[in-house]
Design a protein around this motif. Structure first.
Motif, PDB file in Angstrom:
ATOM      1  N   ALA A   1     -15.841 -14.992  -0.806  1.00 18.59           N
ATOM      2  CA  ALA A   1     -16.236 -13.615  -1.095  1.00 18.59           C
ATOM      3  C   ALA A   1     -16.758 -13.416  -2.510  1.00 18.59           C
ATOM      4  O   ALA A   1     -17.099 -12.290  -2.879  1.00 18.59           O
ATOM      5  CB  ALA A   1     -15.047 -12.688  -0.843  1.00 18.59           C
ATOM      6  N   THR A   2     -16.854 -14.450  -3.302  1.00 14.92           N
ATOM      7  CA  THR A   2     -17.252 -14.290  -4.703  1.00 14.92           C
ATOM      8  C   THR A   2     -18.678 -13.771  -4.875  1.00 14.92           C
ATOM      9  O   THR A   2     -19.052 -13.372  -5.973  1.00 14.92           O
ATOM     10  CB  THR A   2     -17.096 -15.618  -5.470  1.00 14.92           C
ATOM     11  OG1 THR A   2     -17.880 -16.617  -4.823  1.00 14.92           O
ATOM     12  CG2 THR A   2     -15.630 -16.038  -5.533  1.00 14.92           C
ATOM     13  N   LYS A   3     -19.466 -13.733  -3.814  1.00 12.91           N
ATOM     14  CA  LYS A   3     -20.830 -13.205  -3.886  1.00 12.91           C
ATOM     15  C   LYS A   3     -20.877 -11.687  -3.765  1.00 12.91           C
ATOM     16  O   LYS A   3     -21.905 -11.091  -4.006  1.00 12.91           O
ATOM     17  CB  LYS A   3     -21.678 -13.801  -2.760  1.00 12.91           C
ATOM     18  CG  LYS A   3     -21.806 -15.297  -2.794  1.00 12.91           C
ATOM     19  CD  LYS A   3     -22.532 -15.786  -1.557  1.00 12.91           C
ATOM     20  CE  LYS A   3     -22.434 -17.289  -1.464  1.00 12.91           C
ATOM     21  NZ  LYS A   3     -22.893 -17.793  -0.189  1.00 12.91           N
ATOM     22  N   SER A   4     -19.754 -11.080  -3.351  1.00  9.65           N
ATOM     23  CA  SER A   4     -19.771  -9.653  -3.052  1.00  9.65           C
ATOM     24  C   SER A   4     -18.606  -8.920  -3.723  1.00  9.65           C
ATOM     25  O   SER A   4     -17.448  -9.217  -3.447  1.00  9.65           O
ATOM     26  CB  SER A   4     -19.685  -9.447  -1.538  1.00  9.65           C
ATOM     27  OG  SER A   4     -19.425  -8.103  -1.227  1.00  9.65           O
ATOM     28  N   PRO A   5     -18.911  -7.918  -4.552  1.00  6.74           N
ATOM     29  CA  PRO A   5     -17.823  -7.159  -5.166  1.00  6.74           C
ATOM     30  C   PRO A   5     -16.987  -6.394  -4.132  1.00  6.74           C
ATOM     31  O   PRO A   5     -15.772  -6.276  -4.286  1.00  6.74           O
ATOM     32  CB  PRO A   5     -18.526  -6.206  -6.132  1.00  6.74           C
ATOM     33  CG  PRO A   5     -19.956  -6.206  -5.741  1.00  6.74           C
ATOM     34  CD  PRO A   5     -20.224  -7.486  -5.017  1.00  6.74           C
ATOM     35  N   LEU A   6     -17.607  -5.910  -3.070  1.00 10.18           N
ATOM     36  CA  LEU A   6     -16.850  -5.196  -2.050  1.00 10.18           C
ATOM     37  C   LEU A   6     -15.927  -6.151  -1.286  1.00 10.18           C
ATOM     38  O   LEU A   6     -14.754  -5.843  -1.058  1.00 10.18           O
ATOM     39  CB  LEU A   6     -17.769  -4.470  -1.070  1.00 10.18           C
ATOM     40  CG  LEU A   6     -17.069  -3.752   0.089  1.00 10.18           C
ATOM     41  CD1 LEU A   6     -16.017  -2.766  -0.423  1.00 10.18           C
ATOM     42  CD2 LEU A   6     -18.087  -3.064   0.978  1.00 10.18           C
ATOM     43  N   ALA A   7     -16.428  -7.297  -0.914  1.00  8.39           N
ATOM     44  CA  ALA A   7     -15.582  -8.263  -0.205  1.00  8.39           C
ATOM     45  C   ALA A   7     -14.402  -8.686  -1.081  1.00  8.39           C
ATOM     46  O   ALA A   7     -13.269  -8.781  -0.607  1.00  8.39           O
ATOM     47  CB  ALA A   7     -16.406  -9.477   0.226  1.00  8.39           C
ATOM     48  N   LEU A   8     -14.655  -8.910  -2.360  1.00 13.69           N
ATOM     49  CA  LEU A   8     -13.564  -9.269  -3.278  1.00 13.69           C
ATOM     50  C   LEU A   8     -12.517  -8.156  -3.339  1.00 13.69           C
ATOM     51  O   LEU A   8     -11.316  -8.421  -3.318  1.00 13.69           O
ATOM     52  CB  LEU A   8     -14.107  -9.550  -4.681  1.00 13.69           C
ATOM     53  CG  LEU A   8     -14.789 -10.890  -4.881  1.00 13.69           C
ATOM     54  CD1 LEU A   8     -15.446 -10.953  -6.258  1.00 13.69           C
ATOM     55  CD2 LEU A   8     -13.799 -12.034  -4.704  1.00 13.69           C
ATOM     56  N   LYS A   9     -12.991  -6.906  -3.425  1.00  8.99           N
ATOM     57  CA  LYS A   9     -12.075  -5.769  -3.489  1.00  8.99           C
ATOM     58  C   LYS A   9     -11.214  -5.703  -2.226  1.00  8.99           C
ATOM     59  O   LYS A   9     -10.014  -5.448  -2.291  1.00  8.99           O
ATOM     60  CB  LYS A   9     -12.870  -4.472  -3.643  1.00  8.99           C
ATOM     61  CG  LYS A   9     -12.013  -3.238  -3.796  1.00  8.99           C
ATOM     62  CD  LYS A   9     -12.864  -1.981  -3.925  1.00  8.99           C
ATOM     63  CE  LYS A   9     -13.652  -2.049  -5.224  1.00  8.99           C
ATOM     64  NZ  LYS A   9     -14.368  -0.835  -5.552  1.00  8.99           N
TER      65      LYS A   9
END
Length: 161
Positions: free
Chosen positions: A14-22
């Motif tokens: 998920a490191t490509k997406s701030p939403l996925a990380l959240k």
């Protein structure tokens, strides 16, 4: 997403997406899938949706209300290949126009992997990945439709990601 899908099965992916990380910061989230106009979140089995839902919805709302991007940097563009094999082109057309929209309504996606010796290999993403009824849907619905429209298809098999 304007085109394509994104499937994250771990925080590392998920490191490509701030939403996925959240969303992965929420205890119990085990998968995040972005479709064209939906988000599917997969939870750990023993946890209750009633407990997770407020945090997940709050994270999604906070993300979009603050106008954050879905991806860090430029959004990855899905390239459309020109298919030289007419059978594969027909399979992809049916997947894209008839099957993927129906699968997306259930929070998932189906992606062409390869076609060999009459067997179509596909990858299931989002809510469809690991869903107990996805095998039945694959055989009873998807395989029957493809066999009807493309006689060269004799079987459809999922590939585990």
């Amino acid at each position: 997403m304007s085109e394509g899908t994104a499937d994250f099965r771990s925080r590392e992916e998920a490191t490509k997406s701030p939403l996925a990380l959240k969303l992965f910061d929420i205890d119990g989230v085990k998968g995040v899938f972005f479709g064209s106009d939906f988000i599917t979140v997969t939870k750990e089995d023993p946890l209750n949706w009633a407990v997770l839902k407020p945090a997940i919805l709050g994270g999604i709302m906070d993300h979009f209300v603050t106008h954050q991007p879905l991806f860090f940097g430029d959004q990855p563009l899905m390239s459309k290949e020109v298919e030289s094999d007419p059978v594969i082109a027909q399979i992809k057309e049916i997947l894209d126009t008839r099957i993927r929209p129906a699968v997306a309504m259930d929070g998932g996606d189906i992606v062409f992997d390869h076609f060999k010796d009459g067997i179509l290999y596909v990858r299931m993403h989002g809510a469809c990945s690991g869903c107990p009824s996805s095998g039945d849907t694959l055989k009873a619905g998807i395989e029957n439709m493809l066999r009807h429209y493309v006689p060269e298809v004799v079987e459809v098999r999922p590939i585990e990601s």
